[in-house]
Design a protein around this motif. Sequence first.
Motif, mmCIF file in Angstrom:
data_model
loop_
_atom_site.group_PDB
_atom_site.id
_atom_site.type_symbol
_atom_site.label_atom_id
_atom_site.label_comp_id
_atom_site.label_asym_id
_atom_site.label_seq_id
_atom_site.Cartn_x
_atom_site.Cartn_y
_atom_site.Cartn_z
ATOM 1 N N LEU A 153 37.632 29.409 -5.733
ATOM 2 C CA LEU A 153 38.882 29.321 -4.969
ATOM 3 C C LEU A 153 39.303 27.870 -4.789
ATOM 4 C CD1 LEU A 153 41.028 30.820 -3.204
ATOM 5 C CD2 LEU A 153 39.478 30.465 -1.268
ATOM 6 N N ALA A 154 40.529 27.534 -5.187
ATOM 7 C CA ALA A 154 41.040 26.174 -5.040
ATOM 8 C C ALA A 154 41.529 25.946 -3.619
ATOM 9 C CB ALA A 154 42.170 25.926 -6.039
ATOM 10 N N LEU A 155 41.176 24.778 -3.069
ATOM 11 C CA LEU A 155 41.569 24.410 -1.711
ATOM 12 C C LEU A 155 42.595 23.287 -1.777
ATOM 13 C CD1 LEU A 155 38.065 24.294 0.063
ATOM 14 C CD2 LEU A 155 39.574 26.262 -0.302
ATOM 15 N N PHE A 156 43.794 23.557 -1.267
ATOM 16 C CA PHE A 156 44.856 22.565 -1.209
ATOM 17 C C PHE A 156 44.900 22.015 0.213
ATOM 18 C CE2 PHE A 156 47.621 24.736 -4.721
ATOM 19 C CZ PHE A 156 46.587 24.564 -5.623
ATOM 20 N N ASN A 157 44.639 20.724 0.349
ATOM 21 C CA ASN A 157 44.510 20.092 1.660
ATOM 22 C C ASN A 157 45.790 19.356 2.030
ATOM 23 O OD1 ASN A 157 43.689 18.829 3.990
ATOM 24 N ND2 ASN A 157 42.142 17.537 3.044
ATOM 25 N N ASN A 158 46.476 19.850 3.043
ATOM 26 C CA ASN A 158 47.678 19.207 3.574
ATOM 27 C C ASN A 158 47.233 18.097 4.525
ATOM 28 O OD1 ASN A 158 50.122 18.502 4.673
ATOM 29 N ND2 ASN A 158 50.563 20.492 5.578
ATOM 30 N N ILE A 159 47.459 16.840 4.132
ATOM 31 C CA ILE A 159 46.949 15.718 4.924
ATOM 32 C C ILE A 159 47.958 15.183 5.933
ATOM 33 C CG2 ILE A 159 45.300 14.997 3.164
ATOM 34 C CD1 ILE A 159 47.351 12.727 2.490
ATOM 35 N N SER A 160 49.151 15.745 5.961
ATOM 36 C CA SER A 160 50.149 15.329 6.954
ATOM 37 C C SER A 160 50.630 16.586 7.678
ATOM 38 C CB SER A 160 51.312 14.576 6.303
ATOM 39 O OG SER A 160 51.742 15.202 5.109
ATOM 40 N N ALA A 161 49.847 16.976 8.669
ATOM 41 C CA ALA A 161 50.051 18.260 9.346
ATOM 42 C C ALA A 161 51.436 18.353 9.977
ATOM 43 C CB ALA A 161 48.989 18.462 10.414
ATOM 44 N N GLU A 162 52.063 19.509 9.793
ATOM 45 C CA GLU A 162 53.338 19.783 10.452
ATOM 46 C C GLU A 162 53.095 20.137 11.913
ATOM 47 O OE1 GLU A 162 54.946 22.785 7.415
ATOM 48 O OE2 GLU A 162 53.085 21.877 6.716
ATOM 49 N N PHE A 163 54.103 19.940 12.740
ATOM 50 C CA PHE A 163 54.039 20.265 14.166
ATOM 51 C C PHE A 163 52.924 19.489 14.865
ATOM 52 C CE2 PHE A 163 55.110 24.012 11.603
ATOM 53 C CZ PHE A 163 56.435 24.156 11.958
ATOM 54 N N ALA A 164 52.636 18.291 14.354
ATOM 55 C CA ALA A 164 51.491 17.554 14.882
ATOM 56 C C ALA A 164 51.652 16.065 14.599
ATOM 57 C CB ALA A 164 50.203 18.066 14.262
ATOM 58 N N TYR A 165 50.853 15.294 15.318
ATOM 59 C CA TYR A 165 50.806 13.840 15.150
ATOM 60 C C TYR A 165 49.369 13.424 14.919
ATOM 61 C CZ TYR A 165 51.003 8.858 16.351
ATOM 62 O OH TYR A 165 50.896 7.502 16.329
ATOM 63 N N SER A 166 49.131 12.693 13.831
ATOM 64 C CA SER A 166 47.769 12.265 13.544
ATOM 65 C C SER A 166 47.353 11.165 14.512
ATOM 66 C CB SER A 166 47.662 11.751 12.105
ATOM 67 O OG SER A 166 46.376 11.213 11.890
ATOM 68 N N ILE A 167 46.200 11.356 15.147
ATOM 69 C CA ILE A 167 45.672 10.305 16.025
ATOM 70 C C ILE A 167 44.675 9.426 15.283
ATOM 71 C CG2 ILE A 167 46.101 11.624 18.121
ATOM 72 C CD1 ILE A 167 43.220 12.413 18.222
ATOM 73 N N ASP A 168 44.533 9.650 13.993
ATOM 74 C CA ASP A 168 43.777 8.766 13.111
ATOM 75 C C ASP A 168 44.666 7.568 12.796
ATOM 76 O OD1 ASP A 168 42.510 7.503 10.963
ATOM 77 O OD2 ASP A 168 41.811 9.389 10.098
ATOM 78 N N ARG A 169 44.228 6.375 13.095
ATOM 79 C CA ARG A 169 45.076 5.201 12.964
ATOM 80 C C ARG A 169 45.145 4.677 11.529
ATOM 81 N NH1 ARG A 169 43.967 1.084 17.846
ATOM 82 N NH2 ARG A 169 45.885 0.227 16.957
ATOM 83 N N VAL A 190 51.476 16.616 0.711
ATOM 84 C CA VAL A 190 52.173 15.708 1.626
ATOM 85 C C VAL A 190 53.387 16.446 2.177
ATOM 86 C CG1 VAL A 190 53.294 13.472 1.893
ATOM 87 C CG2 VAL A 190 51.387 13.725 0.281
ATOM 88 N N SER A 191 53.539 16.434 3.514
ATOM 89 C CA SER A 191 54.559 17.236 4.189
ATOM 90 C C SER A 191 55.482 16.386 5.039
ATOM 91 C CB SER A 191 53.887 18.267 5.114
ATOM 92 O OG SER A 191 52.988 19.066 4.408
ATOM 93 N N GLY A 192 56.619 16.995 5.403
ATOM 94 C CA GLY A 192 57.452 16.459 6.464
ATOM 95 C C GLY A 192 56.906 16.890 7.807
ATOM 96 N N ASN A 193 57.671 16.619 8.875
ATOM 97 C CA ASN A 193 57.172 16.882 10.225
ATOM 98 C C ASN A 193 57.140 18.362 10.582
ATOM 99 O OD1 ASN A 193 56.680 14.186 10.889
ATOM 100 N ND2 ASN A 193 58.822 13.855 11.473
ATOM 101 N N ILE A 194 58.070 19.143 10.011
ATOM 102 C CA ILE A 194 58.112 20.579 10.296
ATOM 103 C C ILE A 194 58.490 21.312 9.015
ATOM 104 C CG2 ILE A 194 58.728 20.274 12.737
ATOM 105 C CD1 ILE A 194 61.576 21.063 12.020
#
Length: 270
Positions: A153-169, A190-194
Amino acid sequence: MTQTKFERIFGDTKPVIAMVHLDPLPGAPLHDAASGIDGIVDRARKDLVALQAAGVDALMFGNENDRPYELKVDVASTAAMGFVIGRLRSEMTVPFGVNVLWDPKASVALAAATGAAFIREILTGNYASDMGPWTPNAGETMRYRNHVGRPDLALFNNISAEFAYSIDRRSLPERARSAIFSSLPDAILVSGNITGEAAPLSEVEAVKKVSGSTPVLVNTGVRHATVADVFSVADGCIVGSSLKVDGNTWNPVDPDRAAEFMRLAREARK
């Protein structure tokens, strides 16, 4: 050279993965009890038929209508999605993936039950989100994938979560490079904000520069006017809203809009 999971699914093309947004599932606040599960199947079938007729490269089934979203979904949601996909499975002529928002283990379980080729999820990072603190665990998800017998099973990792703010600096490219090294995704998204909002192309370019051989897909907001620009940088896209009536996420698929999008995508891939 060993063929990757991504290549086994899509070959050497830049895929257009089209969303089949299921109607609200049983238990969700917006669920239509009068229409019931058969209504969900019927509407999903119409979208599936229109998307395949348009020539999309793959489908992805998601529960975007199950708002407010959950980080650990009710088992009824996963079961209902499995039922719907099972009813439609024999009608699919292209590969498909699944996304149970926002529960990676549920997505893996659904993929195992339905034969999906890939999942899309938030697998790494640390976020402040509309759903509360969000701390996914890629290691747990990957081990669960093996536990249910789906190492393919292929895993596609969205690294810019929607509906959220990354607290990783760290910057987005730094987070992408780290996730590729530590968490072994089969593709980076790679995503937009929503939902439906475009990801800045500059961010896609920056991530692509550090991704090496790992494919980078644009996950949200790709439109008819921008698909050529997106394909000049990215290795594919996931699209939903742009293929709907009036470009509205919650409307049915518009066959003409879908067909025109695929015409433009094919032109961009030449």
